[in-house]
Design a protein around this motif. Structure first.
Motif, PDB file in Angstrom:
ATOM      1  N   GLN A 241       0.863  -1.182   0.000  1.00 15.15           N
ATOM      2  CA  GLN A 241       0.000   0.000   0.000  1.00 15.15           C
ATOM      3  C   GLN A 241       0.898   1.230   0.000  1.00 15.15           C
ATOM      4  N   VAL A 242       0.684   2.111  -0.969  1.00 13.23           N
ATOM      5  CA  VAL A 242       1.499   3.309  -1.094  1.00 13.23           C
ATOM      6  C   VAL A 242       0.588   4.511  -1.291  1.00 13.23           C
ATOM      7  N   THR A 243       1.008   5.632  -0.706  1.00 18.04           N
ATOM      8  CA  THR A 243       0.335   6.897  -0.965  1.00 18.04           C
ATOM      9  C   THR A 243       1.341   7.851  -1.597  1.00 18.04           C
ATOM     10  N   PHE A 244       0.815   8.842  -2.292  1.00 19.74           N
ATOM     11  CA  PHE A 244       1.645   9.895  -2.871  1.00 19.74           C
ATOM     12  C   PHE A 244       0.974  11.214  -2.543  1.00 19.74           C
ATOM     13  N   ILE A 245       1.662  12.041  -1.769  1.00 22.38           N
ATOM     14  CA  ILE A 245       1.108  13.267  -1.194  1.00 22.38           C
ATOM     15  C   ILE A 245      -0.177  12.914  -0.427  1.00 22.38           C
ATOM     16  N   ASN A 246      -0.072  11.822   0.315  1.00 18.37           N
ATOM     17  CA  ASN A 246      -1.127  11.311   1.195  1.00 18.37           C
ATOM     18  C   ASN A 246      -2.371  10.799   0.477  1.00 18.37           C
ATOM     19  N   ASN A 247      -2.311  10.628  -0.824  1.00 13.47           N
ATOM     20  CA  ASN A 247      -3.423  10.055  -1.588  1.00 13.47           C
ATOM     21  C   ASN A 247      -3.062   8.639  -2.003  1.00 13.47           C
ATOM     22  N   PRO A 248      -3.944   7.666  -1.770  1.00 13.84           N
ATOM     23  CA  PRO A 248      -3.650   6.291  -2.189  1.00 13.84           C
ATOM     24  C   PRO A 248      -3.454   6.207  -3.705  1.00 13.84           C
ATOM     25  N   VAL A 249      -2.509   5.375  -4.113  1.00 15.00           N
ATOM     26  CA  VAL A 249      -2.274   5.129  -5.536  1.00 15.00           C
ATOM     27  C   VAL A 249      -2.341   3.630  -5.793  1.00 15.00           C
ATOM     28  N   THR A 250      -2.644   3.288  -7.031  1.00 15.77           N
ATOM     29  CA  THR A 250      -2.696   1.893  -7.460  1.00 15.77           C
ATOM     30  C   THR A 250      -1.346   1.528  -8.053  1.00 15.77           C
ATOM     31  N   LEU A 251      -0.713   0.507  -7.494  1.00 14.77           N
ATOM     32  CA  LEU A 251       0.558   0.039  -8.043  1.00 14.77           C
ATOM     33  C   LEU A 251       0.294  -1.075  -9.044  1.00 14.77           C
ATOM     34  N   VAL A 252       0.824  -0.907 -10.252  1.00 15.45           N
ATOM     35  CA  VAL A 252       0.693  -1.897 -11.316  1.00 15.45           C
ATOM     36  C   VAL A 252       1.892  -2.834 -11.232  1.00 15.45           C
TER      37      VAL A 252
ATOM     38  N   TYR B 199       8.496  -4.650 -11.149  1.00  9.32           N
ATOM     39  CA  TYR B 199       8.786  -4.558  -9.720  1.00  9.32           C
ATOM     40  C   TYR B 199       7.603  -4.040  -8.899  1.00  9.32           C
ATOM     41  N   GLY B 200       6.464  -3.832  -9.548  1.00 10.39           N
ATOM     42  CA  GLY B 200       5.261  -3.421  -8.841  1.00 10.39           C
ATOM     43  C   GLY B 200       5.321  -2.016  -8.278  1.00 10.39           C
TER      44      GLY B 200
ATOM     45  N   LEU C 287       6.957   6.297 -10.996  1.00  9.32           N
ATOM     46  CA  LEU C 287       7.368   5.154 -10.188  1.00  9.32           C
ATOM     47  C   LEU C 287       7.315   5.518  -8.710  1.00  9.32           C
ATOM     48  N   ALA C 288       6.862   4.573  -7.896  1.00  9.64           N
ATOM     49  CA  ALA C 288       6.806   4.766  -6.449  1.00  9.64           C
ATOM     50  C   ALA C 288       8.209   4.653  -5.867  1.00  9.64           C
TER      51      ALA C 288
ATOM     52  N   GLU D  36      12.648  -2.272  -0.215  1.00  9.52           N
ATOM     53  CA  GLU D  36      11.925  -1.267   0.557  1.00  9.52           C
ATOM     54  C   GLU D  36      10.971  -0.539  -0.380  1.00  9.52           C
ATOM     55  N   TYR D  37       9.684  -0.704  -0.133  1.00  4.13           N
ATOM     56  CA  TYR D  37       8.649   0.094  -0.786  1.00  4.13           C
ATOM     57  C   TYR D  37       8.323   1.201   0.219  1.00  4.13           C
ATOM     58  N   VAL D  38       8.632   2.440  -0.110  1.00  3.33           N
ATOM     59  CA  VAL D  38       8.385   3.541   0.813  1.00  3.33           C
ATOM     60  C   VAL D  38       6.879   3.827   0.809  1.00  3.33           C
ATOM     61  N   SER D  39       6.261   3.771   1.985  1.00  2.25           N
ATOM     62  CA  SER D  39       4.799   3.824   2.059  1.00  2.25           C
ATOM     63  C   SER D  39       4.195   5.160   1.643  1.00  2.25           C
ATOM     64  N   GLU D  40       4.916   6.256   1.834  1.00  2.00           N
ATOM     65  CA  GLU D  40       4.458   7.583   1.391  1.00  2.00           C
ATOM     66  C   GLU D  40       5.523   8.133   0.446  1.00  2.00           C
ATOM     67  N   GLY D  41       5.105   8.419  -0.769  1.00  3.07           N
ATOM     68  CA  GLY D  41       6.034   8.802  -1.830  1.00  3.07           C
ATOM     69  C   GLY D  41       6.854  10.040  -1.575  1.00  3.07           C
ATOM     70  N   THR D  42       6.443  10.886  -0.625  1.00  6.97           N
ATOM     71  CA  THR D  42       7.221  12.081  -0.337  1.00  6.97           C
ATOM     72  C   THR D  42       8.180  11.881   0.839  1.00  6.97           C
TER      73      THR D  42
END
Length: 168
Positions: free
Chosen positions: A3-14, A118-119, A128-129, A145-151
């Motif tokens: 589960q990842v967010t970008f600027i606190n908004n959820p994003v869908t990882l392909v 790499y999802g 890319l996340a 490491e998948y960083v949970s918040e993109g910022t």
């Protein structure tokens, strides 16, 4: 599933999440000279793959500079790849302007081959996340490491410690 967010908004990882112990998926990206590069172009080396949304942002800039500085201390058995969806021309300009010479910047803009493998392809943004992957000399994933918040910043010290452990 990550589960990842970008600027606190959820994003869908392909793509598919990769895990420690997996065989590292191959990919095709572009170098600044527009030549194609794959994971196999760096076979036999420990590969630290630093993934950023865009080099022209504060955290991405800091992340890329941090690994560029570390590269000279890691020895010839380690290669650092920074992958983003920035155009190859923009990557080349950014590296030249910022004196980045110890890492390879690679563009996933054309086909998001790396992001999908790499999802980390953020569907809504076609970026890319932020993440870090370390691939050992025989092509196995040794660190993820998948960083949970993109910022947010990744765990630089954790990634570098994992590389150093592989060089022993």
């Amino acid at each position: 599933m990550v589960q990842v967010t970008f600027i606190n908004n959820p994003v869908t990882l392909v793509g598919n999440e990769v895990k420690v112990g997996d065989q590292a998926p191959d990919f095709t990206v572009l170098a600044p000279d527009l030549s194609e590069k794959t994971l196999h172009d760096f076979d036999g080396k420990i590969r630290l793959i630093s993934v950023v949304p865009s080099l022209d942002t504060g955290v991405c800039d800091a992340q890329t500079r941090r690994f560029n500085e570390a590269a000279s201390e890691l020895g010839n058995d380690v290669v650092i790849l920074t992958i983003s969806c920035d155009l190859p021309f923009a990557q080349k300009r950014w590296c030249g302007t910022n004196g980045i010479e110890n890492i390879h910047t690679l563009s996933d803009h054309r086909a998001t081959s790396f992001g999908d493998a790499y999802g980390v392809h953020m569907k809504e943004l076609r970026l890319l996340a932020r993440s870090i992957f370390i691939v050992d000399q025989v092509g196995k994933i040794a660190y993820v490491e998948y960083v949970s918040e993109g910022t947010n910043h990744p765990d630089y010290e954790g990634a570098l410690a994992a590389v150093k452990e592989l060089t022993k």
